[in-house]
Design a protein around this motif. Structure first.
Motif, short mmCIF file in Angstrom:
data_model
loop_
_atom_site.label_atom_id
_atom_site.label_comp_id
_atom_site.label_asym_id
_atom_site.label_seq_id
_atom_site.Cartn_x
_atom_site.Cartn_y
_atom_site.Cartn_z
N UNK A 298 3.85 -0.27 -0.47
CA UNK A 298 3.74 1.17 -0.22
C UNK A 298 2.63 1.80 -1.07
N UNK A 299 1.74 2.53 -0.41
CA UNK A 299 0.74 3.35 -1.12
C UNK A 299 1.24 4.78 -0.97
N UNK A 300 1.61 5.39 -2.08
CA UNK A 300 2.24 6.71 -1.97
C UNK A 300 1.67 7.67 -3.02
N UNK A 301 2.08 8.92 -2.88
CA UNK A 301 1.85 9.87 -3.97
C UNK A 301 2.93 9.59 -5.03
N UNK A 316 3.77 -1.61 -4.77
CA UNK A 316 2.68 -0.83 -4.16
C UNK A 316 1.91 -0.12 -5.25
N UNK A 317 1.35 1.02 -4.90
CA UNK A 317 0.62 1.83 -5.88
C UNK A 317 0.89 3.31 -5.63
N UNK A 330 -6.76 1.94 -3.71
CA UNK A 330 -5.62 1.03 -3.86
C UNK A 330 -5.39 0.21 -2.60
N UNK A 331 -5.46 0.88 -1.46
CA UNK A 331 -5.22 0.18 -0.19
C UNK A 331 -6.27 -0.90 0.04
N UNK A 332 -7.54 -0.56 -0.24
CA UNK A 332 -8.62 -1.53 0.00
C UNK A 332 -8.45 -2.73 -0.93
#
Ligand code: GMT
Length: 375
Positions: A298-301, A316-317, A330-332
Motif C-alpha cells: 500500500x502506498x498511502x498518506x 508499503x510506504x 515510492x511506487x516507482x
C-alpha cells in the motif's frame, strides 16, 4: 445472542464491516438481525441465522424530508420486541446512535432493557459529526451508548478531542477474512487488463473529496512515465467527473479503467501490484487492509489511522497528504525492484493476519457479554 445490527447498506467501509461482522457472528451461532433501508451489499447469500428487516419510510406530500430516523427507530422497536433481541449494535453514529437511544427508551416502557453499542467509523466523527448541526445529538447519543467502540486509536483520540465524551471508548480494529482475500493467480483477468505485462495499480473508494482520487491519478501519471502500467479505479462517487477530466488532461485515459462498484473485490485485488490510498483522512482504511490480505503493498498518506496499519518498509510506504511526488517516487522504487516488491507483499500479508477476522470477532462478543452483564 440475538443481535440487531444497524448500518448503511451501501458501498462504504462501515457497512461492509458491519455486514462481515454480522455474517461472522451468525457463523458462530448467534441470531443476527440486520435493520437497514436496503439489502447490505455484502449480504448476498442465505444464512440460517441471518434475518433482514427493511426500514420502510412512508412518504406524505407534507414531507420535504421523509422522517427516516422515526421509521428506523420504529423498525428497531418492532424487531427488538418481536425477535426478542438481546442488544443492538449500531455502526456509524449518525443517525444510528440517536435512533437506537430512542428505540431503547420506547421498549423500556414495556419493561424491556435492550442495551446498544455504537461503533464509530470515521466521518461520523471527523467530518459530518463535527458539523455543528449534528454535534449536539452525536455527543448525546454517544454518551448514552452502553458501550462505544472506535475502529482505530486515532479515531478514539479524535472523538475525545472533538466531543465531550464521558465514557470509555474501546478500540476494536477492523478485520479481514484473509482466506477470502488470499491471492490467487488469475492470468486471464490480468491479461485482459494488462495485455503486455504492465504493472497494475489499484484504488478502491467512494470517490469522495476526502479520498483525494485526483492524487491517485497524478501519482499514476508519474509512475506511467517510468514503468508500463495500468490504473484500476474501483467504486464510484461525486468526484468521478473531475477524475475523468484529469485523465483526459493528462492524456492517460487509455491506461485508466473505471470498473465501477465491484462485489468481487478479492479478484480485483488478486491481479493488482500496488494499492493507492492518498486520503485526507482515514480512520482505518479497510480497503487497504483487504489489499494487504491479497499481498498488495500500500502506498498511502499518513493521515488518521493509516499509520496503525501501513508500516513503511514492511507493508508499503507513507507520505504526507498531497505529496504526489513522494508517493510516486515510492511506487516507482517498489515496482522497479522485484525483490523489494516480494518482501513487501509478504509483509503485507503478515500484517493482514494480525487483523484476522478470528482475532477480532471474539473482542466484540466479549464486549456484548460485558454489556449484558451490566444491565
Ligand atoms: O471512507 C468512507 O468514506 C466510508 C466510511 C464509512 O463509514 O463507510 O469509511 C470509514 O469507515 C471505514 C470502516 O471502519 C474505515 O475503514 C474508513 O477509513 C472510514 N473512512 C474515513 O475515515 C474517511
Amino acid at each position: 445472542m440475538r443481535i440487531g445490527i444497524v448500518c448503511y447498506p451501501t458501498y462504504g467501509g462501515s457497512g461492509v464491516l458491519a455486514t462481515e461482522l454480522g455474517k461472522a457472528l451468525a457463523d458462530k451461532g448467534h441470531m443476527v438481525h440486520f435493520i437497514t433501508y436496503q439489502q447490505p451489499v455484502r449480504l448476498n447469500a442465505f444464512h440460517a441465522n441471518i434475518y433482514y428487516h427493511e426500514v420502510q419510510v412512508p412518504t406524505y406530500p407534507l414531507f420535504d424530508f421523509p422522517p427516516y430516523e422515526s421509521a428506523l427507530s420504529s423498525t428497531m422497536v418492532d424487531v427488538i420486541l418481536n425477535q426478542k433481541l438481546d442488544l443492538l449494535h449500531v455502526h456509524y453514529a449518525i443517525p444510528h446512535a440517536s435512533t437506537a437511544y430512542m428505540a431503547k427508551q420506547i421498549v423500556s416502557k414495556q419493561g424491556r432493557v435492550v442495551p446498544f453499542i455504537t461503533t464509530l467509523h470515521g466521518t461520523d466523527i471527523t467530518l459530518v459529526g463535527r458539523d455543528k448541526t449534528y454535534a449536539p445529538i452525536v455527543t448525546f447519543s454517544i454518551n448514552e451508548s452502553d458501550a462505544i467502540t472506535a475502529v482505530s486509536e486515532n479515531l478514539r483520540d479524535e472523538t475525545y478531542k472533538y466531543f465531550q465524551i464521558e465514557k470509555d471508548i474501546s478500540v476494536i480494529y477492523n478485520f479481514v477474512d484473509t482466506q477470502r482475500f488470499s491471492r490467487r493467480e488469475m492470468p486471464h483477468f490480468r491479461n485482459a487488463i494488462a495485455p503486455n505485462g504492465e504493472k497494475i495499480l489499484l484504488h478502491v473508494s467512494n470517490f469522495r473529496k476526502v479520498k483525494r482520487v485526483p492524487d491517485v491519478v497524478k501519482v499514476f501519471a508519474k509512475v506511467r512515465q517510468e514503468i508500463p502500467s495500468k490504473l484500476l479505479l474501483v467504486g464510484d462517487g461525486p468526484d468521478r467527473p473531475t477524475i475523468e477530466c484529469l485523465c483526459r488532461e493528462l492524456g492517460i485515459c487509455e491506461d485508466v479503467r473505471f470498473v465501477g462498484k465491484q462485489e468481487q473485490l478479492e479478484d480485483v485485488m488478486s491481479i493488482s501490484d500496488l494499492f493507492l490510498l492518498p486520503s485526507d483522512y482515514e480512520s482505518f482504511g479497510l480497503a487497504a487492509l483487504e489489499a494487504m490480505a491479497a499481498q498488495v503493498p500500500v502506498i498511502s498518506s499518513n493521515a488518521g489511522g493509516l499509520p496503525e496499519i501501513n508500516i513503511p518498509g514492511q507493508t508499503g510506504y507513507m507520505s504526507n497528504v498531497g505529496d504526489v511526488d513522494g508517493m510516486a517516487a515510492h511506487a516507482i522504487k517498489l515496482l522497479q525492484d522485484d525483490a523489494l516488491l516480494a518482501k513487501l507483499r509478504k509483509g503485507a500479508l503478515t500484517q493482514a493476519q494480525r487483523f484476522h477476522i478470528n482475532n477480532i470477532i471474539p473482542q466484540y462478543e466479549a464486549l456484548y457479554e460485558q454489556v449484558l452483564q451490566q444491565q
